[in-house]
Design an enzyme around this catalytic site. Structure first.
Site, PDB file in Angstrom:
ATOM      1  N   PRO A   1       0.605  -1.571   0.239  1.00  0.00           N
ATOM      2  CA  PRO A   1       0.301   0.111  -0.218  1.00  0.00           C
ATOM      3  C   PRO A   1       0.617   1.095  -0.275  1.00  0.00           C
ATOM      4  O   PRO A   1       1.750   1.328   0.951  1.00  0.00           O
ATOM      5  CB  PRO A   1      -0.818   0.159   1.514  1.00  0.00           C
ATOM      6  N   ASN A   2       0.222   1.790  -0.748  1.00  0.00           N
ATOM      7  CA  ASN A   2       0.889   3.382  -0.572  1.00  0.00           C
ATOM      8  C   ASN A   2       2.015   3.948  -1.731  1.00  0.00           C
ATOM      9  O   ASN A   2       2.576   5.130  -2.011  1.00  0.00           O
ATOM     10  CB  ASN A   2       1.499   3.953   0.355  1.00  0.00           C
TER      11      ASN A   2
ATOM     12  N   ARG B   1       5.027  10.964  -2.272  1.00  0.00           N
ATOM     13  CA  ARG B   1       4.737  10.802  -1.424  1.00  0.00           C
ATOM     14  C   ARG B   1       5.731  10.728  -0.344  1.00  0.00           C
ATOM     15  O   ARG B   1       6.286   9.932  -0.829  1.00  0.00           O
ATOM     16  CB  ARG B   1       3.921   9.276  -1.239  1.00  0.00           C
TER      17      ARG B   1
ATOM     18  N   TYR C   1      11.072   8.638   0.869  1.00  0.00           N
ATOM     19  CA  TYR C   1      10.958   7.930   0.181  1.00  0.00           C
ATOM     20  C   TYR C   1      11.524   8.176  -0.970  1.00  0.00           C
ATOM     21  O   TYR C   1      11.847   7.738  -1.811  1.00  0.00           O
ATOM     22  CB  TYR C   1      10.247   7.412  -0.469  1.00  0.00           C
TER      23      TYR C   1
ATOM     24  N   ASN D   1       8.213  -5.536  -0.641  1.00  0.00           N
ATOM     25  CA  ASN D   1       8.221  -4.770   0.586  1.00  0.00           C
ATOM     26  C   ASN D   1       6.433  -4.493   0.587  1.00  0.00           C
ATOM     27  O   ASN D   1       5.365  -3.510  -0.055  1.00  0.00           O
ATOM     28  CB  ASN D   1       8.049  -3.306  -0.236  1.00  0.00           C
TER      29      ASN D   1
ATOM     30  N   ALA E   1       3.001  -0.714   4.732  1.00  0.00           N
ATOM     31  CA  ALA E   1       2.167  -0.991   5.936  1.00  0.00           C
ATOM     32  C   ALA E   1       2.427  -1.661   6.820  1.00  0.00           C
ATOM     33  O   ALA E   1       1.903  -1.915   8.192  1.00  0.00           O
ATOM     34  CB  ALA E   1       1.471   0.245   6.569  1.00  0.00           C
TER      35      ALA E   1
ATOM     36  N   HIS F   1       3.736  -4.282   9.110  1.00  0.00           N
ATOM     37  CA  HIS F   1       4.424  -4.665  10.691  1.00  0.00           C
ATOM     38  C   HIS F   1       3.413  -5.004  11.786  1.00  0.00           C
ATOM     39  O   HIS F   1       2.666  -5.323  12.463  1.00  0.00           O
ATOM     40  CB  HIS F   1       3.981  -2.492  11.255  1.00  0.00           C
TER      41      HIS F   1
ATOM     42  N   GLU G   1      12.357  -9.487   2.249  1.00  0.00           N
ATOM     43  CA  GLU G   1      11.868  -7.827   2.138  1.00  0.00           C
ATOM     44  C   GLU G   1      12.502  -6.952   2.058  1.00  0.00           C
ATOM     45  O   GLU G   1      13.558  -6.801   2.667  1.00  0.00           O
ATOM     46  CB  GLU G   1      11.595  -8.311   3.705  1.00  0.00           C
TER      47      GLU G   1
ATOM     48  N   HIS H   1      12.661  -2.789   2.217  1.00  0.00           N
ATOM     49  CA  HIS H   1      12.800  -1.202   2.399  1.00  0.00           C
ATOM     50  C   HIS H   1      13.473  -0.122   2.528  1.00  0.00           C
ATOM     51  O   HIS H   1      13.918  -0.900   1.742  1.00  0.00           O
ATOM     52  CB  HIS H   1      11.783  -0.823   4.019  1.00  0.00           C
TER      53      HIS H   1
ATOM     54  N   ARG I   1      12.968   4.718  13.106  1.00  0.00           N
ATOM     55  CA  ARG I   1      11.351   6.063  12.382  1.00  0.00           C
ATOM     56  C   ARG I   1      11.132   5.454  13.758  1.00  0.00           C
ATOM     57  O   ARG I   1      11.615   4.814  14.777  1.00  0.00           O
ATOM     58  CB  ARG I   1      11.122   5.827  11.910  1.00  0.00           C
TER      59      ARG I   1
END
Ligand code: DQA
Length: 143
Positions: free
Chosen positions: A9-10, A17, A22, A73, A76, A79, A97, A99, A106
């Site tokens: 997502p996103n 964004r 990013y 990736n 969110a 998590h 995985e 990121h 963060r």
């Protein structure tokens, strides 16, 4: 060799964004960079992006017996998605995985990577190069 690149997502909003976190390149540019990295090699990349947990689960299922490795990736979902974790566990090939940001530097809630329990390795904090190094590793390690 077939490798699936999954973005959650996103990540379709890359480029606009939170560019300070990013970067300013788009998802399309990321995909182009990865295509370039395999050009002339016997590697088939499949790209998938979705904002929906169920669609990501379905896509991972469709890669079972159909891809040698996954670079994911989960955004969110990393998590907290047990559904994506379980789908990745059902995938018999290699899983990396990735990121873009260093999630460990963060917010507290980003420090737990649930889905990473199903991954062979995690690369975080290198921007687009997180994906590139994951791809190089898979190309080297899958024969
Ligand atoms: C991210 C980190 C996640 O915490 C966030 O929700 C994202 C992007 C990254 O690539 O740094 O969507 O996965």
């Amino acid at each position: 060799m077939k490798i699936a690149i999954i973005n959650g997502p996103n990540l379709n909003l890359l480029g606009t964004r939170e560019p300070e976190v990013y970067g300013s390149y788009t998802l399309k540019e990321l995909e182009e960079m990865l295509k370039q990295a395999v050009s002339g090699k016997n590697v088939n990349l499949v790209f998938f992006q979705s904002n929906s947990e169920g669609e990501i689960v379905d896509f991972i299922h469709s890669m079972i017996g159909n891809a040698d490795g996954i670079i994911i990736n989960p955004g969110a979902y990393s998590h907290y998605s047990i559904a994506i974790l379980d789908a990745l566990r059902a995938f018999p090939g290699r899983v990396i995985e990735v990121h873009l940001s260093n999630v460990f530097r963060r917010e507290e809630y980003r420090k737990r990577l649930l889905t990473a329990e199903a991954a062979d390795a995690v690369i975080a904090g290198l921007g687009f190069e997180s994906y590139l190094f994951a791809l190089f590793y898979l190309m080297d390690s899958i024969q």
